[in-house]
Design a protein around this motif. Structure first.
Motif, PDB file in Angstrom:
ATOM      1  N   CYS A 243      -9.636   8.237  -2.574  1.00 49.92           N
ATOM      2  CA  CYS A 243      -8.278   7.816  -2.194  1.00 49.92           C
ATOM      3  C   CYS A 243      -7.729   8.791  -1.157  1.00 49.92           C
ATOM      4  N   VAL A 244      -7.103   8.271  -0.105  1.00 53.08           N
ATOM      5  CA  VAL A 244      -6.504   9.167   0.891  1.00 53.08           C
ATOM      6  C   VAL A 244      -4.998   9.291   0.680  1.00 53.08           C
ATOM      7  N   SER A 245      -4.510   8.746  -0.429  1.00 53.39           N
ATOM      8  CA  SER A 245      -3.114   8.952  -0.825  1.00 53.39           C
ATOM      9  C   SER A 245      -2.115   8.420   0.200  1.00 53.39           C
ATOM     10  N   CYS A 246      -2.404   7.254   0.732  1.00 57.00           N
ATOM     11  CA  CYS A 246      -1.443   6.618   1.638  1.00 57.00           C
ATOM     12  C   CYS A 246      -0.589   5.661   0.800  1.00 57.00           C
ATOM     13  N   ALA A 248      -0.633   2.208   1.385  1.00 58.33           N
ATOM     14  CA  ALA A 248      -1.021   0.829   1.667  1.00 58.33           C
ATOM     15  C   ALA A 248      -1.051  -0.018   0.395  1.00 58.33           C
ATOM     16  N   CYS A 249      -1.681   0.517  -0.665  1.00 58.28           N
ATOM     17  CA  CYS A 249      -1.830  -0.281  -1.885  1.00 58.28           C
ATOM     18  C   CYS A 249      -0.469  -0.683  -2.449  1.00 58.28           C
ATOM     19  N   MET A 280       2.225   6.796  -4.640  1.00 58.38           N
ATOM     20  CA  MET A 280       1.070   7.495  -4.100  1.00 58.38           C
ATOM     21  C   MET A 280       1.500   8.601  -3.142  1.00 58.38           C
ATOM     22  N   CYS A 332      -6.824  -1.420   1.148  1.00 60.92           N
ATOM     23  CA  CYS A 332      -7.075   0.023   1.067  1.00 60.92           C
ATOM     24  C   CYS A 332      -8.080   0.427   2.135  1.00 60.92           C
ATOM     25  N   PRO A 333      -7.777   1.482   2.887  1.00 62.33           N
ATOM     26  CA  PRO A 333      -8.693   1.885   3.958  1.00 62.33           C
ATOM     27  C   PRO A 333     -10.046   2.365   3.445  1.00 62.33           C
ATOM     28  N   VAL A 334     -10.122   2.690   2.165  1.00 66.62           N
ATOM     29  CA  VAL A 334     -11.388   3.187   1.628  1.00 66.62           C
ATOM     30  C   VAL A 334     -11.874   2.361   0.427  1.00 66.62           C
ATOM     31  N   VAL A 336     -10.565   1.480  -2.531  1.00 63.06           N
ATOM     32  CA  VAL A 336     -10.345   1.836  -3.932  1.00 63.06           C
ATOM     33  C   VAL A 336     -10.110   0.519  -4.678  1.00 63.06           C
TER      34      VAL A 336
HETATM   35  S1  SF4 Z   1      -4.349   2.295  -0.336  1.00 59.23           S
HETATM   36 FE1  SF4 Z   1      -6.200   3.245  -1.118  1.00 59.23          FE
HETATM   37  S2  SF4 Z   1      -6.249   5.253  -0.125  1.00 59.23           S
HETATM   38 FE2  SF4 Z   1      -4.144   4.487   0.092  1.00 59.23          FE
HETATM   39  S3  SF4 Z   1      -3.120   5.340  -1.737  1.00 59.23           S
HETATM   40 FE3  SF4 Z   1      -3.824   3.295  -2.284  1.00 59.23          FE
HETATM   41  S4  SF4 Z   1      -5.784   3.651  -3.294  1.00 59.23           S
HETATM   42 FE4  SF4 Z   1      -5.310   5.513  -2.155  1.00 59.23          FE
END
Ligand code: SF4
Ligand code: SF4
Ligand code: SF4
Ligand code: SF4
Lengths: 359, 319
Positions: A243-246, A248-249, A280, A332-334, A336
């Motif tokens: 998680c990059v802690s943005c 988006a989610c 987040m 999510c950019p990664v 998750v």
């Molecule tokens: S969108 Fe993905 S990377 Fe960003 S806070 Fe949520 S889980 Fe983490």
């Protein structure tokens, strides 16, 4: 559901119908903006995108990203210039709105809001005013996507809860069903025809998509499981590693309802704004002292998942604060995957239980 | 043994001395790979290497500072690592760099244009000429140019520039069109008012999630970014397109001479705002002024980390 109320809207008449609805309502409909699909005000000729779920849920219709709560102004008392009063004026615009073209999951998100912002205990007047002024014309899904899991959380591709009209795509158009008393108000249009036999076709379409859903795992253990692994930071570090802690989610989520309030202005006058906030973000729990009870992304992701699948259900008769739309997974950019985390927590908690039993 | 198998062997050998090795594994559907933190030798079996390994994993490195970690790198990703080394945000002795020659990664937004609904793609395959997607409408073929990330079509650094292991034959630079340049040329040709209107239209769908910032390997302030600081409260909470564009300009300015043009900012944007153009523009300015590209040489000092009394391309005495 009273099937006799069903009507039929030929697909080529859709634009005309939305135009008709626009006379008395602000109509928000899914439209392409660049490569994204967002709910935007319908204007004649606007192309409605229904072949994929909108990137953004319709939550801005009722819960805008920025909302002015009030304006303030400091005024000197003319009798006693040493005295300063604060003059307040509240703004509460709630235009009559129709949200057209959300999927059942997107519409159903507001049920999670309702329990919080329009409960018998507390009512948020800003939320309630918009909510009351908004009608939902939902389009049933005809095929599940890779990230969809509405059926895990007690919903489905034809779930009409929270909707006023439910449209089911059939050959050449839509079968239109009023699913609330308020939905009836929208059925007066001369563009709508009686559905007749098409009702049976709609039933078949919906049965087919229900059958197309892969089997749903049993997540009834999520509520206790997530509580059981609450202190297991090793687990949370592992599932949050990527998680990059943005935000988006949370901002893509039709059920995430957290906000921030700031007073902004210069000198003697200003505005109080309510804006989306998200758990987040580091600032979300940052205290004035500088202490942060959720200092890492692991703590924060734990909250996001725990809130939806454990703490919220504990407060609201088991209702899960996730409608399974999959937006957080797709956006999510990664990648998750909240499904994976919920299942992993259930397994982890069960294993911990077994271990204690053997001790 | 294929270069990929060789790499896996090297990772297995190195793992006992490392906290983890960062790579990719299969994500939630056929189109998505996802970052993967290998800790045990058996994890290495799940490692994948494909045109779907889109993420620049160097973004995770500063969070492991002080720990020994390994990382799998495409050519462009290695520039992120190098820039982090240049800025002393990571220590070389704590890193084991596993590179593989890269022939390009997909741009899922582009694939989405071809597929209609990315979430309904049930299988994907690729070859030298492009991608094949299985969609509800049948098979869709997407040519390489319409499927790969812009950066890959004209990639100058397909092999990691700094690596401890780089199995396989290095690949030559790509010779495709520079689509980023074409995009910039179109923007530069616009009248200022039109340009502003265009950015306002694009930014109006920004949700201020800051995925663009957090996915960026060079954005290291993260929790302390001035966009969100509450005391002082630099930026308004007002979400007008202007305010949202303001953040993009902050990001661009803070990345001046540091941006490695990996494209993560734009790739991460959940609503697909084409924000990379702003960084590209700045990179071009930096190249013209300082004859410099970020992340190519771990010994080089980034131009804005130092100053020259006489800059070769800034004729300040002649103004
Ligand atoms: S969108 Fe993905 S990377 Fe960003 S806070 Fe949520 S889980 Fe983490
Ligand atoms: S948590 Fe994810 S899947 Fe659930 S409602 Fe929110 S965005 Fe949709
Ligand atoms: S600004 Fe964008 S392109 Fe530049 S380093 Fe950051 S993520 Fe990569
Ligand atoms: S990732 Fe996109 S939506 Fe999110 S803040 Fe950046 S530009 Fe805005």
């Amino acid at each position: 559901m009273v099937m006799s109320a069903a009507a039929y809207l030929p697909a080529p008449k859709l634009g005309e119908w939305l135009k008709e609805l626009s006379v008395r309502h602000l109509v928000l409909a899914p439209q392409a903006r660049g490569d994204a699909v967002v709910f935007a005000p319908y204007a004649e000729g606007g192309e409605i995108v229904l072949d994929r779920d909108a990137t953004m849920p319709p939550k801005q219709a009722v819960f805008p990203a920025t909302e002015e709560l009030l304006r303030f102004r400091r005024v000197k008392d003319p009798e006693d210039p040493g005295r300063v009063d604060v003059e307040l004026s509240a703004s509460q615009p709630a235009p009559k709105t129709v949200v057209f073209g959300a999927r059942p999951c997107g519409t159903r998100g507001f049920l999670a809001y309702d329990r919080v912002y329009r409960s018998p205990k507390t009512t948020d007047p800003y939320y309630a005013a918009r909510r009351d002024a908004t009608l939902f014309v939902t389009v049933a899904c005809t095929a599940p996507g890779n990230s969809c899991f509405c059926h895990w959380v007690g919903s489905g591709p034809d779930d009409a809860s929270g909707s006023d009209l439910l449209l089911t795509p059939v050959t050449g158009g839509f079968v239109v069903l009023a699913v609330s008393g308020r939905g009836d108000e929208l059925l007066g249009s001369p563009l709508l025809e009686p559905a007749g036999d098409r009702t049976a076709e709609a039933e078949k379409v919906l049965a087919a998509v229900r059958a197309a859903l892969p089997p749903a795992p049993d997540i009834s253990g999520a509520r206790d499981g997530l509580t059981a692994v609450f202190d297991d930071m090793g687990f949370w570090d592992e599932v949050s590693a990527k998680c990059v802690s943005c935000g988006a989610c949370t901002y893509l989520c039709p059920t995430c309802y957290c906000f921030n309030i700031t007073d902004e202005g210069d000198g003697l006058a200003g505005r109080r704004l309510r804006t989306w906030d998200n758990c987040m973000s580091f600032q979300f729990t940052l205290e004035a002292s500088g202490h942060n009870p959720r200092p890492t992304k692991a703590h924060r992701l734990r909250n996001r998942v725990g809130h939806k699948f454990s703490y919220y259900p504990a407060l609201h008769e088991g209702a899960v604060a996730c409608c399974g739309c999959g937006r957080c997974v797709r956006g999510c950019p990664v990648s998750v995957d909240i499904r994976e985390i919920v299942l992993a927590a259930i397994v982890r908690a069960a294993r911990a239980r077994e271990e204690t039993a053997h001790d | 043994m294929s270069p990929f198998e060789t790499l896996k062997e090297k990772i297995r050998e190195a793992l006992p001395g490392l906290d983890c090795v960062i790579g990719w594994r299969q994500g939630f559907d056929p189109l998505h790979a996802t970052p993967f933190f290998m800790r045990a030798p058996e994890d290495v079996e799940k490692l994948v290497w494909s045109p779907l390994c889109v993420h620049n994993l160097s973004t995770y490195l500063p969070s492991f500072r002080g720990k020994k970690v390994g990382i799998v790198l495409k050519g462009c990703d290695s520039r992120g690592v190098i820039e982090l080394l240049q800025e002393k945000l990571v220590e070389r002795e704590n890193l084991v760099l596993f590179g593989l020659p890269c022939s390009g990664v997909a741009d899922l937004t582009k694939l989405g244009r071809a597929a209609g609904d990315l979430d309904r793609v049930s299988a994907v395959a690729w070859d030298e000429a492009g991608f094949t997607l299985a969609t509800p409408r049948g098979e869709v073929r997407v040519a390489r140019r319409d499927a790969l990330a812009d950066k890959c079509l004209s990639c100058q650094f397909p092999n990691a520039l700094e690596a401890d292991h780089l199995p396989g034959d290095p690949l030559p630079p790509a010779t495709g069109p520079d689509l980023g340049d074409e995009e910039l040329a179109a923007l530069e040709a616009m009248a200022p008012a039109d340009l502003m209107a265009r950015w306002a239209a694009e930014m109006s769908r920004c949700i201020r999630c800051y995925a663009c910032r957090n996915a960026c390997p060079m954005c290291v302030c993260r929790d302390h970014c001035i966009a969100q600081s509450r005391d002082p409260h630099w930026l308004s909470q007002e979400d007008s397109p202007r305010e949202k564009l303001m953040f993009q300009l902050i990001h661009t300015m803070h990345l001046a001479g540091r941006c490695v043009e990996c494209g993560e900012c734009q790739r991460a944007c959940p609503v697909d705002i084409p924000i990379l153009a702003l960084r590209r523009k700045m990179n071009r300015v930096v190249r013209e002024l300082f004859d410099y590209q970020a992340g190519l040489d771990s010994q080089a000092v980034p131009p804005l980390f130092t100053f020259q009394v006489e800059e070769a391309n800034i004729k300040e005495r002649k103004w």
